[in-house]
Design a protein around this motif. Sequence first.
Motif, PDB file in Angstrom:
ATOM      1  N   GLY B 195       0.699  -1.342   0.070  1.00  0.00           N
ATOM      2  CA  GLY B 195      -0.142  -0.083  -0.023  1.00  0.00           C
ATOM      3  C   GLY B 195       0.797   1.152   0.011  1.00  0.00           C
ATOM      4  N   GLY B 196       0.472   2.338  -0.596  1.00  0.00           N
ATOM      5  CA  GLY B 196       1.071   3.424  -0.806  1.00  0.00           C
ATOM      6  C   GLY B 196       0.239   4.421  -0.042  1.00  0.00           C
ATOM      7  N   ARG B 197       0.657   5.915  -0.206  1.00  0.00           N
ATOM      8  CA  ARG B 197       0.006   6.815   0.305  1.00  0.00           C
ATOM      9  C   ARG B 197      -1.635   6.955  -0.129  1.00  0.00           C
ATOM     10  N   GLY B 198      -1.563   6.540  -1.304  1.00  0.00           N
ATOM     11  CA  GLY B 198      -3.128   6.251  -1.664  1.00  0.00           C
ATOM     12  C   GLY B 198      -4.110   5.512  -0.819  1.00  0.00           C
ATOM     13  N   MET B 199      -3.502   4.797   0.178  1.00  0.00           N
ATOM     14  CA  MET B 199      -4.219   4.109   1.042  1.00  0.00           C
ATOM     15  C   MET B 199      -5.031   5.231   2.130  1.00  0.00           C
ATOM     16  N   GLN B 237       9.026  -1.533   3.920  1.00  0.00           N
ATOM     17  CA  GLN B 237       9.182  -0.788   2.856  1.00  0.00           C
ATOM     18  C   GLN B 237       9.846  -1.460   1.592  1.00  0.00           C
ATOM     19  N   VAL B 238       9.259  -1.125   0.489  1.00  0.00           N
ATOM     20  CA  VAL B 238       9.791  -2.007  -0.465  1.00  0.00           C
ATOM     21  C   VAL B 238      10.664  -0.699  -1.427  1.00  0.00           C
ATOM     22  N   GLY B 239      11.831  -0.922  -1.937  1.00  0.00           N
ATOM     23  CA  GLY B 239      12.351   0.262  -3.063  1.00  0.00           C
ATOM     24  C   GLY B 239      13.785   0.214  -2.534  1.00  0.00           C
ATOM     25  N   GLN B 240      14.149   1.402  -3.195  1.00  0.00           N
ATOM     26  CA  GLN B 240      15.777   1.738  -3.236  1.00  0.00           C
ATOM     27  C   GLN B 240      16.165   1.944  -1.749  1.00  0.00           C
ATOM     28  N   THR B 241      15.490   2.439  -0.673  1.00  0.00           N
ATOM     29  CA  THR B 241      16.006   2.356   0.447  1.00  0.00           C
ATOM     30  C   THR B 241      15.174   1.529   1.484  1.00  0.00           C
ATOM     31  N   GLY B 242      14.337   0.658   0.762  1.00  0.00           N
ATOM     32  CA  GLY B 242      13.687  -0.355   1.626  1.00  0.00           C
ATOM     33  C   GLY B 242      14.263  -1.679   1.113  1.00  0.00           C
ATOM     34  N   LYS B 243      13.364  -2.818   0.819  1.00  0.00           N
ATOM     35  CA  LYS B 243      13.589  -4.036   0.695  1.00  0.00           C
ATOM     36  C   LYS B 243      13.768  -4.189  -0.928  1.00  0.00           C
ATOM     37  N   VAL B 253      -1.143  -1.059  -4.231  1.00  0.00           N
ATOM     38  CA  VAL B 253      -2.353  -0.579  -4.338  1.00  0.00           C
ATOM     39  C   VAL B 253      -2.307   1.094  -3.721  1.00  0.00           C
ATOM     40  N   GLY B 254      -2.611   2.024  -4.704  1.00  0.00           N
ATOM     41  CA  GLY B 254      -2.251   3.255  -4.230  1.00  0.00           C
ATOM     42  C   GLY B 254      -0.906   3.657  -4.170  1.00  0.00           C
ATOM     43  N   ILE B 255      -0.210   3.147  -5.036  1.00  0.00           N
ATOM     44  CA  ILE B 255       1.380   3.735  -5.382  1.00  0.00           C
ATOM     45  C   ILE B 255       1.409   4.181  -6.385  1.00  0.00           C
ATOM     46  N   SER B 256       2.308   5.284  -6.631  1.00  0.00           N
ATOM     47  CA  SER B 256       2.355   5.900  -7.979  1.00  0.00           C
ATOM     48  C   SER B 256       3.217   5.211  -8.799  1.00  0.00           C
ATOM     49  N   GLY B 257       4.246   4.695  -8.160  1.00  0.00           N
ATOM     50  CA  GLY B 257       5.383   3.929  -9.030  1.00  0.00           C
ATOM     51  C   GLY B 257       6.518   4.913  -9.315  1.00  0.00           C
ATOM     52  N   ALA B 258       7.016   5.557  -8.345  1.00  0.00           N
ATOM     53  CA  ALA B 258       8.354   6.361  -8.474  1.00  0.00           C
ATOM     54  C   ALA B 258       9.306   5.497  -8.648  1.00  0.00           C
ATOM     55  N   ILE B 259      10.419   6.049  -9.440  1.00  0.00           N
ATOM     56  CA  ILE B 259      11.742   5.327  -9.805  1.00  0.00           C
ATOM     57  C   ILE B 259      12.053   4.442  -8.505  1.00  0.00           C
ATOM     58  N   LYS B 276      -6.246   4.974  -8.691  1.00  0.00           N
ATOM     59  CA  LYS B 276      -7.274   5.907  -9.334  1.00  0.00           C
ATOM     60  C   LYS B 276      -6.983   6.832 -10.787  1.00  0.00           C
ATOM     61  N   ASP B 277      -5.430   6.931 -10.825  1.00  0.00           N
ATOM     62  CA  ASP B 277      -4.994   7.979 -11.782  1.00  0.00           C
ATOM     63  C   ASP B 277      -4.539   7.117 -12.885  1.00  0.00           C
ATOM     64  N   ALA B 278      -5.192   7.149 -14.103  1.00  0.00           N
ATOM     65  CA  ALA B 278      -4.780   6.436 -15.149  1.00  0.00           C
ATOM     66  C   ALA B 278      -3.288   6.816 -15.532  1.00  0.00           C
ATOM     67  N   ASP B 279      -2.778   7.884 -15.194  1.00  0.00           N
ATOM     68  CA  ASP B 279      -1.534   8.345 -15.762  1.00  0.00           C
ATOM     69  C   ASP B 279      -0.404   7.816 -14.759  1.00  0.00           C
ATOM     70  N   ALA B 280      -0.584   7.352 -13.694  1.00  0.00           N
ATOM     71  CA  ALA B 280       0.200   6.901 -12.773  1.00  0.00           C
ATOM     72  C   ALA B 280       1.291   6.150 -13.318  1.00  0.00           C
ATOM     73  N   PRO B 281       2.717   6.351 -13.149  1.00  0.00           N
ATOM     74  CA  PRO B 281       3.760   5.459 -13.706  1.00  0.00           C
ATOM     75  C   PRO B 281       3.746   3.997 -13.444  1.00  0.00           C
ATOM     76  N   THR B 293     -10.399   3.431  -7.737  1.00  0.00           N
ATOM     77  CA  THR B 293     -10.120   3.875  -6.355  1.00  0.00           C
ATOM     78  C   THR B 293      -9.889   2.362  -5.650  1.00  0.00           C
ATOM     79  N   TRP B 294      -9.084   2.045  -4.708  1.00  0.00           N
ATOM     80  CA  TRP B 294      -9.044   1.030  -4.017  1.00  0.00           C
ATOM     81  C   TRP B 294     -10.411   0.503  -3.324  1.00  0.00           C
ATOM     82  N   GLU B 295     -11.063   1.598  -2.881  1.00  0.00           N
ATOM     83  CA  GLU B 295     -12.219   1.401  -2.290  1.00  0.00           C
ATOM     84  C   GLU B 295     -13.309   0.722  -3.028  1.00  0.00           C
ATOM     85  N   GLU B 296     -13.229   1.140  -4.431  1.00  0.00           N
ATOM     86  CA  GLU B 296     -13.968   0.362  -5.463  1.00  0.00           C
ATOM     87  C   GLU B 296     -13.502  -1.081  -5.438  1.00  0.00           C
TER      88      GLU B 296
HETATM   89  C1  LIG Z   1      16.766   8.711  -2.079  1.00  0.00           C
HETATM   90  C2  LIG Z   1      15.520   8.310  -2.109  1.00  0.00           C
HETATM   91  C3  LIG Z   1      15.116   7.000  -1.925  1.00  0.00           C
HETATM   92  C4  LIG Z   1      13.625   6.505  -1.841  1.00  0.00           C
HETATM   93  N1  LIG Z   1      13.418   5.335  -1.523  1.00  0.00           N
HETATM   94  C5  LIG Z   1      12.067   4.914  -1.764  1.00  0.00           C
HETATM   95  C6  LIG Z   1      11.927   3.497  -1.402  1.00  0.00           C
HETATM   96  O1  LIG Z   1      12.816   2.683  -0.970  1.00  0.00           O
HETATM   97  N2  LIG Z   1      10.536   3.130  -1.706  1.00  0.00           N
HETATM   98  C7  LIG Z   1       9.569   3.797  -1.812  1.00  0.00           C
HETATM   99  O2  LIG Z   1       8.430   3.598  -2.405  1.00  0.00           O
HETATM  100  N3  LIG Z   1       9.807   5.229  -2.151  1.00  0.00           N
HETATM  101  C8  LIG Z   1      11.126   5.844  -2.280  1.00  0.00           C
HETATM  102  N4  LIG Z   1      11.442   7.036  -2.373  1.00  0.00           N
HETATM  103  C9  LIG Z   1      10.326   8.012  -2.397  1.00  0.00           C
HETATM  104  C10 LIG Z   1       9.799   8.014  -3.860  1.00  0.00           C
HETATM  105  O3  LIG Z   1      10.317   8.853  -4.501  1.00  0.00           O
HETATM  106  C11 LIG Z   1       8.189   8.283  -3.695  1.00  0.00           C
HETATM  107  O4  LIG Z   1       7.960   9.504  -3.192  1.00  0.00           O
HETATM  108  C12 LIG Z   1       7.210   7.558  -3.099  1.00  0.00           C
HETATM  109  O5  LIG Z   1       7.587   6.115  -3.797  1.00  0.00           O
HETATM  110  C13 LIG Z   1       5.781   7.830  -3.285  1.00  0.00           C
HETATM  111  O6  LIG Z   1       4.892   6.762  -2.601  1.00  0.00           O
HETATM  112  P1  LIG Z   1       3.560   6.591  -2.977  1.00  0.00           P
HETATM  113  O7  LIG Z   1       3.420   6.042  -4.500  1.00  0.00           O
HETATM  114  O8  LIG Z   1       2.766   5.829  -1.654  1.00  0.00           O
HETATM  115  O9  LIG Z   1       2.911   7.877  -2.840  1.00  0.00           O
HETATM  116  P2  LIG Z   1       2.513   9.191  -4.047  1.00  0.00           P
HETATM  117  O10 LIG Z   1       3.488   9.261  -5.160  1.00  0.00           O
HETATM  118  O11 LIG Z   1       1.949  10.248  -3.233  1.00  0.00           O
HETATM  119  O12 LIG Z   1       1.171   8.144  -4.628  1.00  0.00           O
HETATM  120  C14 LIG Z   1       0.081   7.954  -4.226  1.00  0.00           C
HETATM  121  C15 LIG Z   1      -0.832   7.138  -5.215  1.00  0.00           C
HETATM  122  O13 LIG Z   1      -1.938   6.812  -4.772  1.00  0.00           O
HETATM  123  C16 LIG Z   1      -2.974   6.806  -5.887  1.00  0.00           C
HETATM  124  N5  LIG Z   1      -4.334   7.341  -4.893  1.00  0.00           N
HETATM  125  C17 LIG Z   1      -4.578   8.157  -4.300  1.00  0.00           C
HETATM  126  N6  LIG Z   1      -5.833   7.663  -3.822  1.00  0.00           N
HETATM  127  C18 LIG Z   1      -6.243   6.620  -4.150  1.00  0.00           C
HETATM  128  C19 LIG Z   1      -7.174   5.789  -4.029  1.00  0.00           C
HETATM  129  N7  LIG Z   1      -8.359   6.151  -2.995  1.00  0.00           N
HETATM  130  N8  LIG Z   1      -7.480   4.590  -4.703  1.00  0.00           N
HETATM  131  C20 LIG Z   1      -6.365   4.246  -5.403  1.00  0.00           C
HETATM  132  N9  LIG Z   1      -5.258   5.009  -5.675  1.00  0.00           N
HETATM  133  C21 LIG Z   1      -5.103   6.239  -4.770  1.00  0.00           C
HETATM  134  C22 LIG Z   1      -2.516   8.469  -6.387  1.00  0.00           C
HETATM  135  O14 LIG Z   1      -3.095   8.223  -7.510  1.00  0.00           O
HETATM  136  C23 LIG Z   1      -0.947   8.236  -6.450  1.00  0.00           C
HETATM  137  O15 LIG Z   1      -0.462   7.866  -7.671  1.00  0.00           O
HETATM  138  C24 LIG Z   1      12.730   7.323  -2.240  1.00  0.00           C
HETATM  139  C25 LIG Z   1      13.199   9.045  -2.731  1.00  0.00           C
HETATM  140  C26 LIG Z   1      14.468   9.373  -2.429  1.00  0.00           C
HETATM  141  C27 LIG Z   1      14.550  10.581  -2.791  1.00  0.00           C
END
Ligand SMILES: Cc1cc2nc3c(=O)[nH]c(=O)nc-3n(C[C@H](O)[C@H](O)[C@H](O)COP(=O)(O)OP(=O)(O)OC[C@H]3O[C@@H](n4cnc5c(N)ncnc54)[C@H](O)[C@@H]3O)c2cc1C
Lengths: 247, 310
Positions: B195-199, B237-243, B253-259, B276-281, B293-296
């Motif tokens: 889960g991401g911030r979108g949760m 945490q999954v990712g570059q500074t996680g696992k 779920v609710g994760i944008s897909g940052a690099i 919920k955002d069709a343009d999320a990476p 949305t995950w709620e749906e």
């Molecule tokens: C040096 C460095 C290291 C990093 N290491 C990591 C790492 O290890 N792991 C990691 O994850 N990130 C890491 N990051 C952070 C990364 O750049 C992003 O900021 C982070 O991954 C964003 O998390 P997110 O996708 O949960 O949040 P956001 O980018 O805010 O995305 C939230 C998503 O949720 C969607 N959403 C919102 N509401 C709903 C809903 N109700 N239903 C469905 N979708 C919804 C939105 O459309 C959005 O796409 C690092 C950054 C840096 C600079």
Amino acid sequence: MSTIIVLVKQVPDTNAKIAVQGGRVDLSTVKMEMSPYDGFAIEVALRHKEATGGTVTALTVGAAGTEKILKDAKAMGVDNIVRVWDDSWSELDSNALQTVLKETIQSLGGTAVYCGKSAADTGAGSTGPGLAERLGWANASNVIGAEFGDAVTVSMPVEAGVAKVSVPLPAVISCDKGDFKPRKANVKGIMMAKKAQVELTTASAPESTVVVASHSMPAAKPAGKTFEGGSSASEVVQLLRDEANVL
Amino acid sequence: MTNKIVIAELTKGTVNASTAELVSAAQAMGGDVTIVVPCTDASVADAVTGYDGVSKVIAVKSDVFAGNDSSGWASALDSAMPAGTVLFLATARSKDVASRLAARRGLSVVQDVVSVDGNNLTSPIYSGKANQTVTVNADTVVSVRANVFPSVESGSSNVVSVVDASGDVKTAVQDVMQRASARLDVSEANIIISGGRGMGSPANFSHLEAVADTIGAAVGASRAAVDTWDEIPHSMQVGQTGKTVNPNLYIAVGISGAIQHLAGMRSSKYIVAINKDADAPIFQHADYGIVATWEEALPVFQNALSSLLG
Ligand SMILES: Cc1cc2nc3c(=O)[nH]c(=O)nc-3n(C[C@H](O)[C@H](O)[C@H](O)COP(=O)(O)OP(=O)(O)OC[C@H]3O[C@@H](n4cnc5c(N)ncnc54)[C@H](O)[C@@H]3O)c2cc1C
Ligand SMILES: Nc1ncnc2c1ncn2[C@@H]1O[C@H](COP(=O)(O)O)[C@@H](O)[C@H]1O
């Protein structure tokens, strides 16, 4: 007094796009920087010095041009900066690199070594534990917290959860992100770093038995299928069963 | 360079099934395969006696294998093992032990191998943005990623030889501050739902846990979720500074897909994204994308899973 050494490595900017040209990664247009976990290692090394006294030396094994990360370490507050190299070296395998580090750390009289949990290029996590074994020292990896005394008491993940582990010195400690926020360089630090001299040394490296043959791009994934609306989730579950075979 | 020694992966005292994948990786390198089982009780080695293509099984019995000290592990294994190329599973502890064992024997180590062609080994570099193939010209210690190589079949009946060993333990656990949750850890799961911030709130992770319970998955998180909510620990945490994870199925779920998030999960075999955002990476990397949305979407997903598996 502690003689604290922190290992730093220059790697491509982790946000950069990586391209392969003629079977090799082409880094000619990529900005280089300090591997991110090494910043955490510097922070912990400086806290160790603040707790027990002593000096912190930042050390890199790298070709000419890698001084910038040592200057960055200096700006954060390390006392000495050292680059180890020999122009006959190109790519050192882990055995060669760790042999060079061991010899250098012994000649510096190191009593505690900090490094990153893994370098952003290799992702390996080999250097800390391998170096510790060669020195006959203790080690701890993926460390997310540390307290300093006669031993260093670290917090680290173990199979049972997160544990406090007592690591007797001398030791090599590989640092994860954890509670450490690497300090920002202040103006005074940056001025000092500008003037600081990089000490250049060398060591003897055994021949590498692991040799890079080629680089390649990961196989591109075929485009996925996208569905609109929450009700499509049941169709996706079916595909996970019938097409992907993962359920 | 003909002997291949597979170190069985020990998970909570028993042999991890991915050990059978290590045997086929060893076979791809060629040579005679010995399995070494680190244990405190030799009966643990019974789990591998059926593996095909193995010429010898050695159970190395030592108290050190009840703990986490990599010096203890490496010295005990070293004392009881023949020379050769050694293969470990690429877990955090085994990569540490592999590095120590290599150093002890004056060998090099190659981590996170995902493909083997004789003496050519391929591993991801730059967090999976490229692959590197190396040629090994001497015995080497290797760690191999889980879920990449096929498992060898079982049908043999090897005999276990037991060796008692002692190890040089250097560190001491004083206190376990945070017990591992009863849940699977993301680094050892075949299916992960993150889960991401979108949760929206940490309480909403209970919906992910419900799905996880249905399909035996681990629950992961983005850094934004871990940084925003104290209830979501960094261990998730999954990712570059996680696992870095490599499951058969990763559900974001609710994760944008940052690099930096992709860096930790892009090598998953199948990726599902709910956003919920069709343009999320994340959708550019998903095998199956659900724009909602995950709620749906999650209740429908959960129902479909329950009726399929329930
Ligand atoms: C040096 C460095 C290291 C990093 N290491 C990591 C790492 O290890 N792991 C990691 O994850 N990130 C890491 N990051 C952070 C990364 O750049 C992003 O900021 C982070 O991954 C964003 O998390 P997110 O996708 O949960 O949040 P956001 O980018 O805010 O995305 C939230 C998503 O949720 C969607 N959403 C919102 N509401 C709903 C809903 N109700 N239903 C469905 N979708 C919804 C939105 O459309 C959005 O796409 C690092 C950054 C840096 C600079
Ligand atoms: N060439 C090098 N010079 C100095 N330190 C290094 C070098 N290579 C690796 N390290 C250190 O070892 C850590 C882990 O690297 P690795 O084992 O390659 O994942 C890095 O974060 C650095 O702290």
